[in-house]
Design a protein around this motif. Structure first.
Motif, short mmCIF file in Angstrom:
data_model
loop_
_atom_site.label_atom_id
_atom_site.label_comp_id
_atom_site.label_asym_id
_atom_site.label_seq_id
_atom_site.Cartn_x
_atom_site.Cartn_y
_atom_site.Cartn_z
N ARG A 44 -34.44 1.10 -0.95
CA ARG A 44 -34.34 -0.19 -1.63
C ARG A 44 -33.45 0.03 -2.83
N VAL A 45 -32.41 -0.79 -2.97
CA VAL A 45 -31.43 -0.59 -4.04
C VAL A 45 -31.16 -1.86 -4.82
N HIS A 46 -30.58 -1.66 -5.97
CA HIS A 46 -30.16 -2.71 -6.89
C HIS A 46 -28.71 -2.36 -7.22
N ILE A 96 -25.44 -9.36 -8.72
CA ILE A 96 -26.43 -8.30 -8.51
C ILE A 96 -27.01 -8.55 -7.12
N ARG A 98 -29.99 -7.06 -4.34
CA ARG A 98 -31.15 -6.17 -4.16
C ARG A 98 -31.63 -6.28 -2.73
N GLY A 99 -31.99 -5.13 -2.17
CA GLY A 99 -32.51 -5.13 -0.82
C GLY A 99 -32.56 -3.73 -0.25
N ARG A 100 -32.92 -3.66 1.01
CA ARG A 100 -33.01 -2.38 1.72
C ARG A 100 -31.69 -2.11 2.41
N MET A 111 -26.45 -4.43 3.78
CA MET A 111 -27.69 -4.99 3.26
C MET A 111 -27.85 -6.37 3.89
N PRO A 114 -29.81 -10.03 1.52
CA PRO A 114 -30.24 -9.52 0.22
C PRO A 114 -30.60 -10.63 -0.75
N TRP A 115 -31.48 -10.29 -1.69
CA TRP A 115 -31.71 -11.15 -2.85
C TRP A 115 -30.47 -10.99 -3.70
N TYR A 116 -30.01 -12.03 -4.32
CA TYR A 116 -28.82 -11.91 -5.16
C TYR A 116 -28.93 -12.80 -6.38
#
Length: 125
Positions: A44-46, A96, A98-100, A111, A114-116
């Motif tokens: 999981r990254v940002h 930005i 975020r996700g796996r 990804m 992703p949430w962004y």
């Protein structure tokens, strides 16, 4: 921890750098990822960076939005499935994500959905 370069050393390096190296350095500086390592599958990254390309699928078939996010060190492919268009997702925009992380063909970093968060006003950039 990376060694801090003197102002003179950075200036001299800037004189001999290619356009791509200068762009990468500017994105890296604004993304605050100077020593960021490439993410590993399943992590999981940002990631903060700039969108370099955005491709929206045609209306027929499964709608998708695919964007390349460059953080100065590497590029991550962001893929939103089931979305034909996303307001604000456009080349040059800082965001930005975020996700796996998954890996795609040729070991590219992907990804999915992703949430962004969009950063800043595109008119100011």
């Amino acid at each position: 921890m990376p060694r801090q370069q003197s102002r003179a050393a950075r200036f001299l390096e800037g004189l001999t750098a290619t356009e791509e190296e200068l762009y990468a350095a500017s994105v890296r500086d604004e993304s605050e990822v100077a020593a960021c390592s490439r993410p590993v599958r399943g992590e999981r990254v940002h990631i903060v960076g700039r969108l370099t390309t955005v491709v929206m699928s045609p209306a027929s078939g499964l709608p998708t939005v695919q964007a390349e996010l460059f953080n100065g060190d590497f590029t991550v492919t962001l893929l939103w499935i089931g979305r034909g268009r996303i307001v604000g997702i456009e080349p040059g925009r800082k965001l930005i994500a975020r996700g796996r992380v998954a890996t795609g063909e040729s070991d590219r970093i992907v990804m999915y959905n992703p949430w962004y968060e969009l950063i800043g006003n595109p008119d100011d950039e």
